[in-house]
Design an enzyme around this catalytic site. Sequence first.
Site, PDB file in Angstrom:
ATOM      1  CG  HIS A 167      47.439  42.194  36.144  1.00  0.00           C
ATOM      2  ND1 HIS A 167      48.077  43.478  35.704  1.00  0.00           N
ATOM      3  CD2 HIS A 167      48.359  41.496  36.780  1.00  0.00           C
ATOM      4  CE1 HIS A 167      49.374  43.611  36.148  1.00  0.00           C
ATOM      5  NE2 HIS A 167      49.481  42.483  37.127  1.00  0.00           N
ATOM      6  CG  ASP A 178      49.967  36.010  41.819  1.00  0.00           C
ATOM      7  OD1 ASP A 178      51.139  35.647  42.092  1.00  0.00           O
ATOM      8  OD2 ASP A 178      49.645  36.866  42.083  1.00  0.00           O
TER       9      ASP A 178
HETATM   10  N1  ACO Z   1      36.803  37.625  39.716  1.00  0.00           N
HETATM   11  C1  ACO Z   1      35.647  38.034  39.268  1.00  0.00           C
HETATM   12  N2  ACO Z   1      35.474  39.239  38.809  1.00  0.00           N
HETATM   13  C2  ACO Z   1      36.493  40.082  38.667  1.00  0.00           C
HETATM   14  C3  ACO Z   1      37.905  39.435  38.901  1.00  0.00           C
HETATM   15  C4  ACO Z   1      37.965  38.377  39.220  1.00  0.00           C
HETATM   16  N3  ACO Z   1      39.102  37.876  39.779  1.00  0.00           N
HETATM   17  N4  ACO Z   1      38.859  40.518  38.734  1.00  0.00           N
HETATM   18  C5  ACO Z   1      37.739  41.622  38.496  1.00  0.00           C
HETATM   19  N5  ACO Z   1      36.714  41.282  38.511  1.00  0.00           N
HETATM   20  C6  ACO Z   1      35.469  42.174  37.788  1.00  0.00           C
HETATM   21  C7  ACO Z   1      35.268  43.238  39.027  1.00  0.00           C
HETATM   22  O1  ACO Z   1      34.266  42.828  39.784  1.00  0.00           O
HETATM   23  C8  ACO Z   1      34.723  44.426  38.090  1.00  0.00           C
HETATM   24  O2  ACO Z   1      33.372  44.169  37.418  1.00  0.00           O
HETATM   25  P1  ACO Z   1      32.563  45.322  37.102  1.00  0.00           P
HETATM   26  O3  ACO Z   1      33.285  46.296  36.059  1.00  0.00           O
HETATM   27  O4  ACO Z   1      31.123  44.838  36.536  1.00  0.00           O
HETATM   28  O5  ACO Z   1      32.367  46.399  38.414  1.00  0.00           O
HETATM   29  C9  ACO Z   1      35.693  44.325  36.662  1.00  0.00           C
HETATM   30  O6  ACO Z   1      36.052  42.884  36.807  1.00  0.00           O
HETATM   31  C10 ACO Z   1      37.111  45.155  36.941  1.00  0.00           C
HETATM   32  O7  ACO Z   1      37.547  44.801  38.227  1.00  0.00           O
HETATM   33  P2  ACO Z   1      38.484  45.729  39.127  1.00  0.00           P
HETATM   34  O8  ACO Z   1      38.414  45.348  40.292  1.00  0.00           O
HETATM   35  O9  ACO Z   1      37.913  47.084  38.871  1.00  0.00           O
HETATM   36  O10 ACO Z   1      39.914  45.879  38.495  1.00  0.00           O
HETATM   37  P3  ACO Z   1      41.166  46.234  39.004  1.00  0.00           P
HETATM   38  O11 ACO Z   1      41.984  46.762  38.080  1.00  0.00           O
HETATM   39  O12 ACO Z   1      41.082  47.307  40.060  1.00  0.00           O
HETATM   40  O13 ACO Z   1      41.864  45.134  39.742  1.00  0.00           O
HETATM   41  C11 ACO Z   1      42.873  43.109  40.515  1.00  0.00           C
HETATM   42  C12 ACO Z   1      42.719  44.119  39.766  1.00  0.00           C
HETATM   43  C13 ACO Z   1      43.015  43.519  41.874  1.00  0.00           C
HETATM   44  C14 ACO Z   1      43.756  42.228  39.914  1.00  0.00           C
HETATM   45  C15 ACO Z   1      41.301  41.950  40.268  1.00  0.00           C
HETATM   46  O14 ACO Z   1      41.207  41.694  39.098  1.00  0.00           O
HETATM   47  C16 ACO Z   1      41.324  41.046  41.434  1.00  0.00           C
HETATM   48  O15 ACO Z   1      40.959  41.164  42.603  1.00  0.00           O
HETATM   49  N6  ACO Z   1      41.742  39.850  40.923  1.00  0.00           N
HETATM   50  C17 ACO Z   1      41.774  38.515  41.731  1.00  0.00           C
HETATM   51  C18 ACO Z   1      43.302  38.667  42.691  1.00  0.00           C
HETATM   52  C19 ACO Z   1      44.490  38.348  42.057  1.00  0.00           C
HETATM   53  O16 ACO Z   1      44.492  37.383  41.356  1.00  0.00           O
HETATM   54  N7  ACO Z   1      45.400  39.317  42.174  1.00  0.00           N
HETATM   55  C20 ACO Z   1      46.987  39.338  41.695  1.00  0.00           C
HETATM   56  C21 ACO Z   1      47.188  40.348  40.451  1.00  0.00           C
HETATM   57  S1  ACO Z   1      48.552  39.834  39.845  1.00  0.00           S
HETATM   58  C22 ACO Z   1      49.714  40.479  40.891  1.00  0.00           C
HETATM   59  O17 ACO Z   1      49.887  41.158  41.873  1.00  0.00           O
HETATM   60  C23 ACO Z   1      50.949  39.755  40.753  1.00  0.00           C
END
Ligand code: ACO
Length: 425
Positions: free
Chosen positions: A302, A359
């Site tokens: 998140h 979610d």
């Molecule tokens: N699985 C694996 N790796 C992940 C995940 C995941 N679900 N989420 C983040 N990471 C990793 C990224 O690859 C990144 O790694 P790095 O630092 O080595 O490059 C690090 O964790 C940070 O991730 P970001 O994408 O920079 O985080 P951001 O804050 O931009 O994204 C998000 C947040 C979009 C929720 C992301 O965690 C994600 O894609 N999750 C899966 C989709 C999801 O569940 N979305 C629902 C969110 S809740 C809502 O909207 C109600």
Amino acid sequence: MSKTAKLVLDGKEFDLPVIVGTENEVGVDITTLRDRSGAITLDSGYANTGACVSNICYIDGEAGILRYRGYPVEQLAEHAKFTEVAYLLIYGELPTLKQLLKFREDLTYHSMIHEDMKKFFDGFPNGAHPMAVLSSMVASLSTYYPESDEKAKDRNIIRLLAKAKTIAAYANKKTLGQPFMYPRNELSYCGNILQMMFAVPCEAYHVDPVLEDAMNVLLILHADHEQNCSTSTVRMVGSSQANLYASISAGICALWGPLHGGANQAVIEMLEEIHRDGGNVDKYVAMAKDKTSGFRLMGFGHRVYKNFDPRAKILRKTCDSVLERLGVHDPLLDIAKKLEEIALRDSYFVERKLYPNVDFYSGIIYKAMGIPTEMFTVMFALGRLPGWIAHWKELRDDPKSRINRPRQIYNGAGIRDFVPMEARG
Ligand code: ACO
């Protein structure tokens, strides 16, 4: 004494006011920065940018705190009804009994959609995604209720809250090829959603109180989440003084994406894929850690919560009790729990503070309730409606609000002369 921050650019110093929120959050106010220095700030993804000052919702991602108008979401989920929470978010205070009864009566009175609008559903193809249907239908409400003066504002808010659930349920019936069920005035807001989604004209339908309670909790937990992608979209569109229906329709589209509200559908699709593949959870955890795989654990991580998502904590319990009381044994839940267990102790997830989000569990509950996967994000939208409306109203009631118009740093080609076609080869 008010604090200031200092920015030094090309040897020149600029004092910038510091705004401190109710919970001591600190924001450096750069409103005058460009006029004074010619520079802008750059913050792709807006992770460090406060787009507004708001009184609606407070989140502390590190501490796992979520409050609506000061009330902890845990207390609201345990004691309140969704309509009370909607009133609280939109009008700022919990309603008195008299106010709540009037609010509910208004919501009941406005819950049917114009009969002509039913014809719109005929125009959508059978496989139409219900989020596309919901956003189109919400935008089209503005053709039936075009008044946008101050007096019409409250009426439009009621109409939208009342009719969106009817539209959502009709979208579901359209997918199933079943007749639309009209709302029933004696049922609660949540009871009516279930009735319109699941009842058929040939037999009596009784709302299951377990499902009604679960729906109430789900909607409350989704009701607001400050400046997330869809709410920011609603505020962005609303800032051009676009009407309520158009602004919310844009928010519905923003919510649809799998990185936002669409994640609840994506979670189930991911769990089904793992199940079909023999339930090898380790393989998928390894894939999620491999950046070249393009695979992420949906329902994990998140932007704001870096400890735990308080909504996920409540839903984990709701999930257990709904499945137990409905007598559902879902192998997907076993996979989900295994995934959660492995990911929570894996250093990749621990170091990046990736925890299950709201979610992760909501999809499993919706599935147990018999809600089709494509409808999951629609359910999220119904929950988020009061939050979107509250933010739209806050923006429109603020005499100082301006059109939202970010800047950019241009990094394209420098000036060049037009090349005639013959010379381009
Ligand atoms: N699985 C694996 N790796 C992940 C995940 C995941 N679900 N989420 C983040 N990471 C990793 C990224 O690859 C990144 O790694 P790095 O630092 O080595 O490059 C690090 O964790 C940070 O991730 P970001 O994408 O920079 O985080 P951001 O804050 O931009 O994204 C998000 C947040 C979009 C929720 C992301 O965690 C994600 O894609 N999750 C899966 C989709 C999801 O569940 N979305 C629902 C969110 S809740 C809502 O909207 C109600």
